[in-house]
Design a protein around this motif. Structure first.
Motif, short mmCIF file in Angstrom:
data_model
loop_
_atom_site.label_atom_id
_atom_site.label_comp_id
_atom_site.label_asym_id
_atom_site.label_seq_id
_atom_site.Cartn_x
_atom_site.Cartn_y
_atom_site.Cartn_z
N SER A 89 54.05 -17.93 53.04
CA SER A 89 52.90 -17.01 53.72
C SER A 89 53.41 -15.06 53.40
O SER A 89 52.26 -14.44 54.21
CB SER A 89 53.92 -17.54 55.05
OG SER A 89 54.96 -17.41 55.51
N ILE A 90 54.21 -15.05 52.91
CA ILE A 90 54.79 -13.58 52.19
C ILE A 90 54.20 -13.37 51.33
O ILE A 90 53.75 -12.12 51.66
CB ILE A 90 56.03 -13.57 52.09
CG1 ILE A 90 57.21 -13.99 53.13
CG2 ILE A 90 56.19 -12.40 51.56
CD1 ILE A 90 56.74 -13.43 54.50
N GLY A 91 53.40 -14.53 50.73
CA GLY A 91 52.43 -14.27 49.95
C GLY A 91 51.07 -13.92 50.07
O GLY A 91 50.54 -12.73 49.47
N GLU A 96 44.08 -10.48 49.48
CA GLU A 96 43.15 -9.39 50.14
C GLU A 96 42.05 -10.86 50.69
O GLU A 96 40.96 -11.05 51.40
CB GLU A 96 42.43 -8.87 48.96
CG GLU A 96 41.90 -9.34 47.73
CD GLU A 96 41.31 -8.96 47.13
OE1 GLU A 96 39.39 -8.17 46.99
OE2 GLU A 96 41.36 -9.14 45.64
N TYR A 97 42.24 -12.39 49.73
CA TYR A 97 42.22 -12.88 50.69
C TYR A 97 42.59 -13.79 51.69
O TYR A 97 42.17 -15.11 52.50
CB TYR A 97 41.69 -14.57 49.92
CG TYR A 97 41.43 -13.68 47.63
CD1 TYR A 97 39.47 -13.70 48.11
CD2 TYR A 97 42.28 -13.45 47.11
CE1 TYR A 97 39.67 -13.05 46.56
CE2 TYR A 97 41.39 -13.12 45.58
CZ TYR A 97 40.15 -13.42 46.00
OH TYR A 97 39.45 -12.88 44.61
N THR A 103 38.59 -14.38 63.24
CA THR A 103 37.52 -14.98 63.12
C THR A 103 37.40 -16.38 61.46
O THR A 103 36.99 -17.10 61.70
CB THR A 103 36.13 -13.92 62.30
OG1 THR A 103 36.91 -13.61 61.04
CG2 THR A 103 36.21 -12.79 63.09
N ARG A 104 39.11 -16.49 61.19
CA ARG A 104 39.00 -17.14 60.16
C ARG A 104 38.23 -16.51 58.46
O ARG A 104 37.52 -18.47 58.38
CB ARG A 104 38.54 -18.98 60.74
CG ARG A 104 39.62 -19.43 61.36
CD ARG A 104 41.09 -19.02 61.41
NE ARG A 104 41.96 -19.76 62.72
CZ ARG A 104 42.20 -18.85 63.52
NH1 ARG A 104 42.54 -17.99 63.61
NH2 ARG A 104 43.55 -19.73 64.24
N TYR A 110 43.94 -7.49 53.16
CA TYR A 110 45.23 -7.07 53.73
C TYR A 110 46.03 -6.68 54.21
O TYR A 110 46.60 -6.31 55.65
CB TYR A 110 45.63 -5.39 52.56
CG TYR A 110 45.18 -5.89 51.03
CD1 TYR A 110 45.49 -6.95 49.71
CD2 TYR A 110 43.95 -5.27 50.71
CE1 TYR A 110 45.07 -6.95 48.94
CE2 TYR A 110 43.24 -5.62 49.59
CZ TYR A 110 43.85 -6.02 48.54
OH TYR A 110 43.70 -6.49 47.52
N GLN A 111 44.98 -7.45 56.17
CA GLN A 111 45.83 -6.76 56.43
C GLN A 111 46.96 -6.85 57.68
O GLN A 111 46.83 -6.38 58.45
CB GLN A 111 44.32 -8.21 57.67
CG GLN A 111 44.69 -9.29 57.96
CD GLN A 111 43.95 -10.22 58.61
OE1 GLN A 111 43.18 -9.23 60.23
NE2 GLN A 111 43.55 -10.81 58.71
N PHE A 112 47.39 -8.40 57.25
CA PHE A 112 49.21 -8.63 57.82
C PHE A 112 50.53 -7.78 56.35
O PHE A 112 51.01 -8.55 55.98
CB PHE A 112 48.77 -10.25 57.54
CG PHE A 112 48.63 -11.51 58.81
CD1 PHE A 112 48.17 -9.90 59.83
CD2 PHE A 112 47.19 -11.32 58.73
CE1 PHE A 112 47.33 -10.27 61.43
CE2 PHE A 112 46.70 -12.08 59.82
CZ PHE A 112 46.22 -11.86 60.47
#
Length: 242
Positions: A89-91, A96-97, A103-104, A110-112
């Protein structure tokens, strides 16, 4: 998992994720001193930080700890599926994907990334802190490997108040080993009479003996070349020596 624990994950999203990503440091993978290379050592131990990336996130956001503790306890189930959730999950978060939580869709690249920055940079800081503690008490750090430290000791393993097997703690998971390294991603250790090899990538020894469980201590000193792969539009993917 976030939905199950009533966590609104969107609160961790950021519109400046690309800037957060730029601040992410490289994992702590380092030979402490070059003079330690290509030599065998006795009485070597390994300090392992338990799911360090997830631990750092829980330190920053305690409200996520209940969710992470459940995943951590299940980490060895389903062929380590949940362990992969903790690490991979860190990667994903700095990609960017990564899908938008609400909205899935891939609407916010890069939001997280902030979570990735906290996890990776925080783990580096923990490693640096423990390196300092080891040296202060007379232990000799040899190698760091992302979320662990190999160290030499002539008076047994290191212990402190943070030691344990729970999320956020660390433990000595390899004890009194014979150890040899040729680089940050290439080392062997003998524990309880059995030789274990850690080598990133493939080499010419893999071509002659693909089962690394059969390698002997010291074999990594015999590596002549690493195997790499290239792509050609006509040939496709092909293997080459480098």
């Amino acid at each position: 998992w976030a939905d199950e624990f009533g966590i609104d994950f969107s609160v961790f999203a950021s519109n400046s994720g690309i800037e957060e990503k730029k601040q992410i440091e490289s994992p702590h993978i380092k030979v402490m001193r070059d003079i330690y290379l290509n030599k065998s050592y006795m009485h070597v131990y390994h300090m392992d930080f338990k799911s360090s990336y997830a631990s750092r996130i829980c330190e920053a956001y305690p409200q996520l700890r209940p969710m992470y503790e459940v995943i951590y306890k299940m980490r060895k189930e389903d062929n380590d599926f949940y362990k992969h959730v903790l690490t991979n999950s860190i990667g994903c978060w700095q990609s960017e994907y990564c899908l938008d939580y609400e909205t899935r869709r891939k609407s916010n690249p890069y939001q997280f990334a902030k979570l990735s920055r906290i996890a990776i940079n925080g783990t580096r800081a923990k490693i640096e802190d423990k390196l300092y503690s080891l040296k202060l008490r007379g232990f000799v750090p040899l190698l760091t490997n992302t979320d662990g430290i190999w160290y030499y000791s002539n008076h047994g393993p290191y212990h402190d108040k943070d030691e344990g097997t729970e999320l956020g703690q660390w433990e000595n998971d390899h004890l009194d080993c014979k150890f040899l390294m040729t680089g940050p991603g290439s080392y062997q250790y003998v524990e309880n009479g059995k030789c274990h090899t850690v080598l990133r990538g493939l080499c010419d020894l893999d071509a002659t003996e693909p089962d690394r469980e059969k390698w002997n201590f010291g074999d990594i000193l015999k590596i002549g070349s690493m195997l790499t792969y290239k792509f050609d539009e006509e040939r496709g993917v092909y293997k080459t020596n480098a």
